[in-house]
Design a protein around this motif. Structure first.
Motif, PDB file in Angstrom:
ATOM      1  N   THR A 110       0.873  -1.355  -0.032  1.00 58.19           N
ATOM      2  CA  THR A 110       0.174  -0.703   0.094  1.00 58.19           C
ATOM      3  C   THR A 110       0.793   1.435   0.280  1.00 58.19           C
ATOM      4  O   THR A 110       0.270   2.244  -0.590  1.00 58.19           O
ATOM      5  N   VAL A 111       2.149   1.271   0.149  1.00 54.83           N
ATOM      6  CA  VAL A 111       2.850   2.166   0.546  1.00 54.83           C
ATOM      7  C   VAL A 111       2.988   3.150  -0.643  1.00 54.83           C
ATOM      8  O   VAL A 111       3.742   4.560  -1.170  1.00 54.83           O
ATOM      9  N   VAL A 112       2.474   2.018  -1.648  1.00 48.54           N
ATOM     10  CA  VAL A 112       3.336   2.123  -3.658  1.00 48.54           C
ATOM     11  C   VAL A 112       2.265   3.838  -3.690  1.00 48.54           C
ATOM     12  O   VAL A 112       2.323   4.105  -4.487  1.00 48.54           O
ATOM     13  N   LEU A 113       0.465   3.131  -2.913  1.00 46.71           N
ATOM     14  CA  LEU A 113      -0.314   4.348  -3.781  1.00 46.71           C
ATOM     15  C   LEU A 113       0.074   5.898  -3.016  1.00 46.71           C
ATOM     16  O   LEU A 113      -0.080   6.636  -3.358  1.00 46.71           O
ATOM     17  N   HIS A 114       0.954   5.949  -2.016  1.00 46.36           N
ATOM     18  CA  HIS A 114       0.980   7.083  -1.703  1.00 46.36           C
ATOM     19  C   HIS A 114       1.453   8.817  -2.033  1.00 46.36           C
ATOM     20  O   HIS A 114       0.614   9.739  -2.422  1.00 46.36           O
ATOM     21  N   PRO A 115       2.608   8.659  -3.501  1.00 48.31           N
ATOM     22  CA  PRO A 115       2.237   9.911  -4.894  1.00 48.31           C
ATOM     23  C   PRO A 115       1.514   9.786  -4.924  1.00 48.31           C
ATOM     24  O   PRO A 115       0.813  10.833  -5.857  1.00 48.31           O
ATOM     25  N   LEU A 116       0.565   8.630  -4.627  1.00 46.86           N
ATOM     26  CA  LEU A 116      -1.209   9.117  -5.196  1.00 46.86           C
ATOM     27  C   LEU A 116      -2.466  10.198  -4.733  1.00 46.86           C
ATOM     28  O   LEU A 116      -2.779  10.265  -5.369  1.00 46.86           O
ATOM     29  N   THR A 117      -1.571   9.319  -4.053  1.00 45.54           N
ATOM     30  CA  THR A 117      -2.966  10.299  -2.950  1.00 45.54           C
ATOM     31  C   THR A 117      -2.746  11.788  -2.102  1.00 45.54           C
ATOM     32  O   THR A 117      -2.919  12.250  -1.160  1.00 45.54           O
ATOM     33  N   ASP A 118      -1.792  12.217  -2.518  1.00 41.79           N
ATOM     34  CA  ASP A 118      -1.571  13.298  -2.554  1.00 41.79           C
ATOM     35  C   ASP A 118      -1.410  13.831  -3.536  1.00 41.79           C
ATOM     36  O   ASP A 118      -2.141  13.851  -4.934  1.00 41.79           O
ATOM     37  N   HIS A 119      -0.969  15.504  -3.350  1.00 42.82           N
ATOM     38  CA  HIS A 119      -0.536  17.080  -4.525  1.00 42.82           C
ATOM     39  C   HIS A 119       0.086  15.902  -5.516  1.00 42.82           C
ATOM     40  O   HIS A 119      -0.343  16.624  -6.888  1.00 42.82           O
ATOM     41  N   ARG A 120       1.211  14.674  -5.324  1.00 40.97           N
ATOM     42  CA  ARG A 120       1.291  14.588  -6.659  1.00 40.97           C
ATOM     43  C   ARG A 120       1.139  14.420  -8.068  1.00 40.97           C
ATOM     44  O   ARG A 120       1.537  14.268  -8.830  1.00 40.97           O
TER      45      ARG A 120
END
Length: 268
Positions: A110-120
């Motif tokens: 699930t860590v791979v989701l982080h850049p998709l779930t913020d401003h980036r």
């Protein structure tokens, strides 16, 4: 969903449709929290239809790897070629990607989701050495059941705080009766009986049930009634059986069914 002529049947229980569409317009990710069988998946299907976006659904499990989501190299005809995973396809196509029961997946996945779930709104693909920008219309939606998951299976705070939360529950009795009647194709009075059973089970405490009777199992019972089973037969097969294997608990639930349901077959 695009290509579907009929909107998936969903009756709102609150302001969830309004919140979801606002989050979508702002490019925000969404986490759906609610009990099993309360309509989370159908809700996402209805939102995809309303927003005219393709929907890619992933049923998460404890063996789900990052490669399962992002993609991997496969050998085909003697050549090695890259094949996108469902998350990458959604990012490229501007689709809604729905990760059902996301906490079942490994946390390193699930860590791979982080850049998709913020401003980036980006998906790094290390194997390819590229970073994809999410196409317009992309939306990440995840769901889980906070009442069922253990302390060891929960969303990390760093993931949770990147998302807009929508809490879904079982609908009010009159709404649930309508849903069961429409989805099962049965008379409203029979649907009302099943809903009263469901509510009675939900009020039980300390009876050894990990889950209560969901709208989904009530619909299944209704469909069995529509196929000719008596309400009691249908409830034992579709409600009692799936909820427990414990003989004592089963006996108690059967007694409850008998008190609420008539022992007559549904007319053809």
């Amino acid at each position: 969903m695009p290509g579907s002529e009929v909107r998936p049947y969903y009756v709102p229980v609150g302001n969830e449709e309004h919140v979801f569409k606002a989050a979508f317009r702002q490019g925000l990710s969404v986490v759906l929290k609610g009990p099993t069988g309360c309509g989370k998946t159908r809700f996402v299907e209805a939102m995809a239809y309303d927003l005219k976006r393709p929907l890619i659904t992933v049923a998460c499990h404890d063996d789900l790897s990052t490669a399962d989501l992002v993609g991997r190299f496969l050998l085909r005809g003697g050549d090695t070629e890259w094949v996108d995973g469902p998350l990458t396809r959604a990012v490229r196509e501007g689709a809604i990607c729905y990760l059902d029961e996301v906490v079942e997946a490994r946390q390193d996945t699930t860590v791979v989701l982080h850049p998709l779930t913020d401003h980036r709104r980006q998906l790094p693909i290390e194997r390819l050495g590229v970073t994809l920008d999410a196409a317009p219309g992309f939306c990440l939606v995840v769901s889980y059941n906070p009442g069922y998951q253990s302390v060891l299976k929960d969303l990390k705070d760093s993931t949770r705080q990147r998302m807009v939360a929508i809490e879904l529950g079982f609908p009010a009795a009159d709404v649930e009766e309508k849903i069961v009647a429409v989805e099962a194709g049965i008379d409203h009075d029979v649907a009302a009986q099943l809903v009263r059973v469901g509510q009675a089970i939900r009020r039980l405490e300390n009876v050894g049930l990990r889950e209560v009777a969901s709208t989904r199992v009530l619909i299944a019972a209704g469909r069995l009634i529509g196929a000719g089973l008596s309400p009691r037969e249908a409830a034992r097969a579709a409600i009692v059986g799936p909820l427990t294997d414990d003989a004592t608990v089963t006996a108690g639930l059967v007694e409850l069914m008998d008190a609420y349901l008539a022992d007559t077959s549904s007319p053809d």
